[in-house]
Design an enzyme around this catalytic site. Structure first.
Site, PDB file in Angstrom:
ATOM      1  NE  ARG A 119      37.651 -90.501 -46.428  1.00 45.19           N
ATOM      2  CZ  ARG A 119      37.835 -89.999 -47.651  1.00 45.19           C
ATOM      3  NH1 ARG A 119      38.101 -90.815 -48.646  1.00 45.19           N
ATOM      4  NH2 ARG A 119      37.755 -88.705 -47.882  1.00 45.19           N
ATOM      5  CG  HIS A 141      42.601 -89.524 -45.431  1.00 44.83           C
ATOM      6  ND1 HIS A 141      41.862 -88.385 -45.678  1.00 44.83           N
ATOM      7  CD2 HIS A 141      42.400 -90.325 -46.498  1.00 44.83           C
ATOM      8  CE1 HIS A 141      41.239 -88.498 -46.844  1.00 44.83           C
ATOM      9  NE2 HIS A 141      41.549 -89.672 -47.349  1.00 44.83           N
ATOM     10  CG  ASP A 142      47.786 -91.503 -39.140  1.00 48.37           C
ATOM     11  OD1 ASP A 142      48.093 -90.340 -38.796  1.00 48.37           O
ATOM     12  OD2 ASP A 142      48.268 -92.511 -38.590  1.00 48.37           O
ATOM     13  N   GLY A 183      53.312 -88.889 -42.211  1.00 50.51           N
ATOM     14  CA  GLY A 183      53.632 -90.278 -41.925  1.00 50.51           C
ATOM     15  C   GLY A 183      52.612 -90.935 -41.008  1.00 50.51           C
ATOM     16  CG  ASN A 210      41.367 -85.780 -43.083  1.00 49.94           C
ATOM     17  OD1 ASN A 210      41.461 -86.694 -43.896  1.00 49.94           O
ATOM     18  ND2 ASN A 210      42.425 -85.171 -42.563  1.00 49.94           N
ATOM     19  N   PRO A 250      45.760 -86.519 -51.962  1.00 52.09           N
ATOM     20  CG  PRO A 250      46.457 -88.621 -52.677  1.00 52.09           C
ATOM     21  CD  PRO A 250      46.191 -87.833 -51.433  1.00 52.09           C
ATOM     22  CG  HIS A 275      38.148 -95.657 -53.727  1.00 55.91           C
ATOM     23  ND1 HIS A 275      38.335 -94.610 -54.601  1.00 55.91           N
ATOM     24  CD2 HIS A 275      38.490 -95.177 -52.505  1.00 55.91           C
ATOM     25  CE1 HIS A 275      38.777 -93.544 -53.933  1.00 55.91           C
ATOM     26  NE2 HIS A 275      38.880 -93.868 -52.666  1.00 55.91           N
ATOM     27  CB  THR A 276      36.696-102.801 -53.515  1.00 54.79           C
ATOM     28  OG1 THR A 276      35.693-103.810 -53.695  1.00 54.79           O
ATOM     29  CG2 THR A 276      37.524-103.144 -52.287  1.00 54.79           C
ATOM     30  CB  THR A 298      30.078-105.944 -53.186  1.00 54.29           C
ATOM     31  OG1 THR A 298      31.353-105.707 -53.824  1.00 54.29           O
ATOM     32  CG2 THR A 298      29.265-106.891 -54.050  1.00 54.29           C
ATOM     33  CG  ASP A 300      34.274-107.315 -54.310  1.00 50.56           C
ATOM     34  OD1 ASP A 300      34.515-106.185 -54.822  1.00 50.56           O
ATOM     35  OD2 ASP A 300      33.159-107.610 -53.840  1.00 50.56           O
TER      36      ASP A 300
END
Length: 316
Positions: free
Chosen positions: A63, A67-68, A73, A95, A162, A192-193, A239, A244
């Site tokens: 994350r 976000h960086d 950039g 953040n 976003p 987001h897994t 999980t 996965d």
């Protein structure tokens, strides 16, 4: 898993065949081979040790990298602390859930002792995210190095992140503005897994009327989570610390935690991609690693356009 790792090797070989080099000022896979040969081993060992103690850091590091890169950039700007005259990116509401800064500080201190003024904070963030993905069972891939650290970090820039309320069309549009295809966007969403979302990010889906795109039992589970307050955490899939394809399978069951998750399955623009990834984890891994390499090159600072910070929390 074997196929996914093989595909990762194939991708790396393709990059090598292309000459290793990215950008006019020489980003390359082997950027630190001569000027700081222990850079990669130090990042890998430090991140691995931290993840063994706290597996939830994997999601945080991925994350942080996203976000960086998304704001100004991939320049380490998310690491800069706020000052008396400036509120930095890390203190933006978007953040506040980003963590792992102490781990980056630890890596940076070791690298400064080993080879002062050589390895940028931006590269550390990118390498740490890569290690987090592979440690969690995701694809093994490499990224070009040689980024320089930026000197700007302003809270107002984070308005471009976003939002969890975006629908698929909005996501396709904003990712497209940064050069990503719809497939890239869905693959990156697959990060987001790993990890969790806080109630504050999805509680509007529980308002009257309840978001009809959710499974009714799942909406009850989210409501139960939110009974613990805005900071209560809900895993994105079953999980939370394993990389996965279960995230995409959750979307098929109408069990996407964020509106921006579930919309990927509800939209004709992206539903087929979700189905493919849910069925074929190797395909997801291959597309994810390609999208991550692309993301790691967003508006990078090279040469005189940036610096190598001695302390990741402040400009030199």
């Amino acid at each position: 898993m074997v196929l996914a790792n093989f595909l990762g090797v194939v991708l790396l070989m393709e990059l090598i065949a292309g000459g290793y080099r990215f950008g006019a000022d020489g980003l390359s896979m082997n950027y630190y081979v001569f000027n700081c040969p222990l850079a990669e081993p130090i990042v890998r060992s430090t991140v691995t040790s931290a993840l063994q103690s706290d597996p939830t850091l994997a999601a945080a590091l991925v994350r942080m990298h996203f976000h960086d890169c998304w704001i100004q950039g991939c320049d380490g700007s998310i690491l800069l602390d706020s000052t008396k005259g400036n509120t930095a990116e890390k203190d933006s509401p978007g953040n506040l859930s980003v963590r792992g800064f102490e781990l980056i500080d630890d890596v940076k201190e070791q690298l400064e002792n080993q080879c002062p003024g050589v390895v940028s904070c931006a590269d550390i963030v990118a390498m740490a995210a890569r290690e987090a993905v592979s440690w969690s069972g995701g694809p093994v891939y490499d990224i070009p190095k040689g980024r320089k650290d930026g000197r700007r970090s302003k809270i107002e820039d984070t308005i471009n992140l976003p939002f969890p309320t975006f629908n698929a069309s909005e996501l396709v549009r904003v990712f497209g503005q940064r050069g990503f295809s719809a497939q890239d966007m869905v693959a990156l969403s697959g990060a987001h897994t790993l990890g969790v979302a806080r109630c504050s990010s999805f509680k509007t889906r529980l308002s009257d009327p309840v978001d009809p795109t959710m499974d009714s039992d799942f909406s009850k589970a989210l409501a139960k989570t939110c009974s613990g307050g805005d900071n209560a955490e809900q895993p994105f899939d079953v999980t939370r610390n394993n990389f996965d394809s279960f995230y995409f399978q959750a979307l098929q069951r109408k069990a996407g935690v964020l509106f921006s998750d579930q919309t990927l399955y509800n939209s004709p623009k992206t539903k087929a991609i979700v189905n493919n990834y849910a069925m074929n984890q190797a395909m997801f891994f291959f597309d994810f690693q390609q999208a991550m390499v692309k993301m790691s090159l967003l508006d990078v600072k090279e040469g005189s356009k940036g610096e190598v910070r001695a302390d990741c929390r402040k400009v030199n």
